[in-house]
Scaffold this active site. Structure first.
Site, mmCIF file in Angstrom:
data_model
loop_
_atom_site.group_PDB
_atom_site.id
_atom_site.type_symbol
_atom_site.label_atom_id
_atom_site.label_comp_id
_atom_site.label_asym_id
_atom_site.label_seq_id
_atom_site.Cartn_x
_atom_site.Cartn_y
_atom_site.Cartn_z
ATOM 1 N N THR A 182 0.791 -1.001 -0.164
ATOM 2 C CA THR A 182 -0.028 0.045 0.212
ATOM 3 C C THR A 182 0.923 1.271 -0.128
ATOM 4 O O THR A 182 2.190 1.128 0.449
ATOM 5 C CB THR A 182 -0.861 0.140 1.061
ATOM 6 O OG1 THR A 182 -0.045 0.064 2.274
ATOM 7 C CG2 THR A 182 -1.770 -1.196 1.264
ATOM 8 N N GLU A 327 -5.780 -3.800 -0.721
ATOM 9 C CA GLU A 327 -6.147 -5.266 0.103
ATOM 10 C C GLU A 327 -7.261 -5.770 -0.432
ATOM 11 O O GLU A 327 -7.333 -6.549 0.101
ATOM 12 C CB GLU A 327 -6.463 -4.561 1.497
ATOM 13 C CG GLU A 327 -5.365 -4.107 2.249
ATOM 14 C CD GLU A 327 -4.952 -2.576 2.258
ATOM 15 O OE1 GLU A 327 -5.247 -1.830 1.078
ATOM 16 O OE2 GLU A 327 -4.427 -2.020 3.066
ATOM 17 N N LYS A 436 -13.811 15.589 12.746
ATOM 18 C CA LYS A 436 -14.251 15.606 13.791
ATOM 19 C C LYS A 436 -14.612 16.927 14.649
ATOM 20 O O LYS A 436 -13.970 17.370 14.990
ATOM 21 C CB LYS A 436 -13.899 14.451 14.919
ATOM 22 C CG LYS A 436 -13.807 13.083 14.154
ATOM 23 C CD LYS A 436 -13.344 12.028 15.299
ATOM 24 C CE LYS A 436 -13.464 10.820 14.472
ATOM 25 N NZ LYS A 436 -12.661 9.519 14.673
ATOM 26 N N TRP A 441 -19.319 13.954 12.494
ATOM 27 C CA TRP A 441 -18.433 13.718 11.561
ATOM 28 C C TRP A 441 -18.609 14.670 10.362
ATOM 29 O O TRP A 441 -19.694 14.644 9.912
ATOM 30 C CB TRP A 441 -18.189 12.397 10.917
ATOM 31 C CG TRP A 441 -17.689 11.449 11.966
ATOM 32 C CD1 TRP A 441 -16.915 11.687 13.388
ATOM 33 C CD2 TRP A 441 -17.512 10.087 11.918
ATOM 34 N NE1 TRP A 441 -16.725 10.635 13.984
ATOM 35 C CE2 TRP A 441 -16.911 9.680 13.149
ATOM 36 C CE3 TRP A 441 -17.650 9.098 10.939
ATOM 37 C CZ2 TRP A 441 -16.493 8.429 13.310
ATOM 38 C CZ3 TRP A 441 -17.484 7.525 11.248
ATOM 39 C CH2 TRP A 441 -16.639 7.236 12.355
HETATM 40 P P1 ADP Z 1 -3.532 3.699 -0.535
HETATM 41 O O1 ADP Z 1 -3.933 3.136 0.705
HETATM 42 O O2 ADP Z 1 -2.058 3.350 -0.214
HETATM 43 O O3 ADP Z 1 -3.656 4.944 -0.666
HETATM 44 P P2 ADP Z 1 -5.013 2.256 -2.424
HETATM 45 O O4 ADP Z 1 -4.800 2.365 -3.601
HETATM 46 O O5 ADP Z 1 -5.331 0.810 -1.692
HETATM 47 O O6 ADP Z 1 -3.752 2.934 -1.799
HETATM 48 O O7 ADP Z 1 -6.234 3.237 -1.912
HETATM 49 C C1 ADP Z 1 -7.509 2.424 -1.180
HETATM 50 C C2 ADP Z 1 -8.231 3.662 -0.882
HETATM 51 O O8 ADP Z 1 -8.697 4.732 -1.967
HETATM 52 C C3 ADP Z 1 -9.553 3.372 -0.454
HETATM 53 O O9 ADP Z 1 -9.707 2.766 0.995
HETATM 54 C C4 ADP Z 1 -10.440 4.614 -0.444
HETATM 55 O O10 ADP Z 1 -10.239 5.467 0.628
HETATM 56 C C5 ADP Z 1 -9.721 5.067 -1.732
HETATM 57 N N1 ADP Z 1 -10.614 5.149 -2.865
HETATM 58 C C6 ADP Z 1 -10.560 4.066 -3.728
HETATM 59 N N2 ADP Z 1 -11.435 4.160 -4.638
HETATM 60 C C7 ADP Z 1 -12.234 5.150 -4.148
HETATM 61 C C8 ADP Z 1 -13.367 5.960 -5.015
HETATM 62 N N3 ADP Z 1 -14.005 5.578 -5.993
HETATM 63 N N4 ADP Z 1 -13.882 6.795 -4.297
HETATM 64 C C9 ADP Z 1 -13.299 7.279 -3.212
HETATM 65 N N5 ADP Z 1 -12.460 6.783 -2.483
HETATM 66 C C10 ADP Z 1 -11.902 5.814 -3.101
#
Ligand code: ADP
Length: 543
Positions: A182, A327, A436, A441
């Site tokens: 990640t 993940e 917060k 929220w």
């Molecule tokens: P990192 O966690 O390292 O940024 P990831 O690519 O695994 O890398 O990111 C996943 C996160 O990206 C998700 O948990 C979410 O918060 C965000 N995310 C992914 N797709 C979307 C989407 N379509 N809209 C909003 N947030 C998104």
């Protein structure tokens, strides 16, 4: 009683065997590291992937060993991908955009032994390799190897003349196939270890009509880098159906992407919102058209309404919003219309399309509060989003982060969301980005998505700033478009009536550039650092 069906383990090498045998002449087009656009076919790539396997075996790579790649989307990268996993080794896609110290950490943590890299990474490698003693062989994914202070080979010479029938497979479908870290927006990078079976299932799940709906008639351009979140599964799904594949290399600017879309007849593509924004800006400037593109999947961060509208209204392209994370393999939800809204017009569908969508089969979702109790799917109540299924991580590589599943086996995504009665999930924020305010929220993402639609705004970010009375209050940070100078008052007036009164940012700050992370998302860590001593006018008044 056991079923009387054949034993056919779901290993990923079979996907590429299938593509070579049954879609062998389908093209794979690359903007090569050497510059020109090159053409080959699944059959060619399959033969060359087998040569890679032979070279890796000769280098002493055994099942379970980690082979790293550090490169842009290209045919050679794809060959290296299957050449590695075909012999049961684990493909670790490294992100060259990370800071050198992060790459060192990740490569050592992963235990990488062989590294296949784009020649453009040579200076970076000269810096990091002395700190990565485990990497014993470096191969450049190019015709010629650049001059380097460390020993390295050129890919073409490395595979030349090797047998094209190196055997693949023979391992368990639950064995590991891929490793992807990640990007570290949530602390130290952690390794997600994909399996043959999990990626196989993920590809099949994403191919469904109510997901990405790819077919042999599609020309798929993969803009998402191959090192980002398992390349959204497209390295498996496109060959699985025999779609023509277009790999844009390092040039991801609007003009280069547009050229490839038009010359290759791209019908489907996938990328993060910033990429689409760049393409749309280019099209606006040049008056360019999209004559073949039918649909795009946008994900990685929330896709602003303006992108949905412009792609639909001006170019006739359907945007499919997708959500997932490294993940989750990554695709987990997609915003395709349910039968209830399928016959409505674009305007009526838009609120649903803007959500992150409905769940793919094989998966389960739940919304919980801080006590872990389930919350209603009423489209209003928001809580932490947890997910479960065969394509969801059960833990991180080398047990980093400890136990990650709750007592029902769900993985906590770290996202905060709602789920409506029709089953559409909507991300309201990341748990750590949510503001917060007085025990309630506020979604930073919601405000950003609206603010980005205001005149003169190129990019908008919202972070929480400490407040003596409310704990935190939102600060809106604006990167103006070149030549534009929107004011605080204009922006706050624009937001009025579009967000709840108590969500209204307490102040607006202007920056030249909003920092983006290694995968193109707003880097809130960096913004929080920049604004750590920021005093809101309302905080001074309350003190
Ligand atoms: P990192 O966690 O390292 O940024 P990831 O690519 O695994 O890398 O990111 C996943 C996160 O990206 C998700 O948990 C979410 O918060 C965000 N995310 C992914 N797709 C979307 C989407 N379509 N809209 C909003 N947030 C998104």
């Amino acid at each position: 009683m056991r079923a009387l069906m054949q034993d056919w383990s779901l290993t990923l090498d079979k996907i590429f065997d299938h593509a070579a045998r049954w879609h062998g002449e389908r093209e794979v087009v690359t903007r090569s590291v050497e510059g020109p656009i090159t053409r080959s076919t699944y059959a060619d790539l399959h033969r060359r992937a087998k040569q890679v396997s032979h070279a890796l075996l000769e280098a002493g790579v055994k099942p379970g060993d980690r082979v790293a790649t550090m490169g842009w989307n290209s045919d050679r990268h794809l060959e290296a991908w299957y050449g590695t996993i075909g012999i049961g080794a684990i493909l670790h896609t490294l992100n060259p955009r990370l800071f050198p110290e992060q790459i060192v950490y990740i490569a050592n943590h992963a235990g990488d032994e062989v590294l296949l890299a784009d020649p453009a990474c040579a200076p970076l490698l000269a810096e990091i390799l002395p700190q990565c003693p485990g990497i014993r062989q470096v191969v450049f994914l190019s015709e010629e190897a650049p001059e380097t202070p460390f020993p390295a080979q050129a890919y073409e010479a490395w595979i030349a003349g090797r047998p094209t029938d190196t055997p693949w497979g023979g391992f368990d479908e639950n064995d590991a196939a891929g490793l992807c870290y990640t990007s570290g927006t949530t602390g130290n990078p952690k390794g997600v270890l994909y399996g043959h079976r999990s990626n196989y299932l993920h590809a099949m799940m994403t191919l469904q009509p109510d997901a990405l709906n790819l077919s042999a008639r599609d020309t798929v351009m993969l803009i998402v880098p191959m090192y980002h979140a398992n390349a959204w599964g497209v390295m498996y799904s496109a060959p699985m159906v025999g779609a023509k594949l277009v790999l844009p290399g390092q040039k991801l600017d609007g003009a280069s992407l547009h050229e490839l879309i038009e010359t290759e007849g791209v019908t489907y593509s996938a990328g993060v919102p910033t990429i689409w924004q760049m393409l749309l800006t280019h099209l606006k400037e040049t008056g360019g058209k999209l004559t073949t593109l039918q649909r795009v999947t946008v994900g990685g961060s929330a896709c602003p309404e303006s992108i949905f509208r412009t792609l639909h209204d001006d170019y006739g392209v359907d945007v499919i919003h997708g959500w997932g994370m490294t993940e989750t393999s990554p695709l987990a939800t997609v915003s395709v219309p349910s039968p209830e809204i399928a016959d409505l017009g674009f305007e009526a569908q838009l609120p649903y399309k803007l959500k992150q969508g409905r769940l793919l089969c094989n998966l389960d979702l739940k919304l919980v509060n801080d006590a872990g109790e389930r919350l209603p799917h009423d489209g209003k109540t928001f809580g932490r989003l947890l997910i479960k299924g065969p394509t969801i991580a059960s833990g991180y590589f080398r047990a980093e982060g400890g136990e990650v599943l709750d007592d029902e086996g769900f993985f906590d995504t770290g996202d905060v969301s709602t789920i409506d009665p029709e089953g559409y999930m909507q991300i309201t924020d990341r748990a750590k980005d949510v503001i917060k305010s007085g025990g309630e929220w506020i979604s930073s993402i919601d405000i950003e998505n609206i603010a980005v639609g205001a005149d003169g705004v190129a990019c908008a970010a919202v972070i929480g700033i400490a407040h003596p009375k409310w704990d935190e209050r939102p600060l809106l940070i604006i990167e103006p478009k070149p030549g534009a100078a929107p004011t605080r008052e204009q922006l706050l007036t624009y937001l009025e009536g579009k967000i709840a009164k108590w969500w209204m940012p307490d102040d607006v700050a202007f920056v030249e550039k909003i920092p983006l992370g290694a995968t193109g998302k707003i880097n809130k860590l960096a913004l929080r650092e920049t604004f750590k001593d920021y005093k809101l006018p309302s905080a001074q008044a309350a003190e």
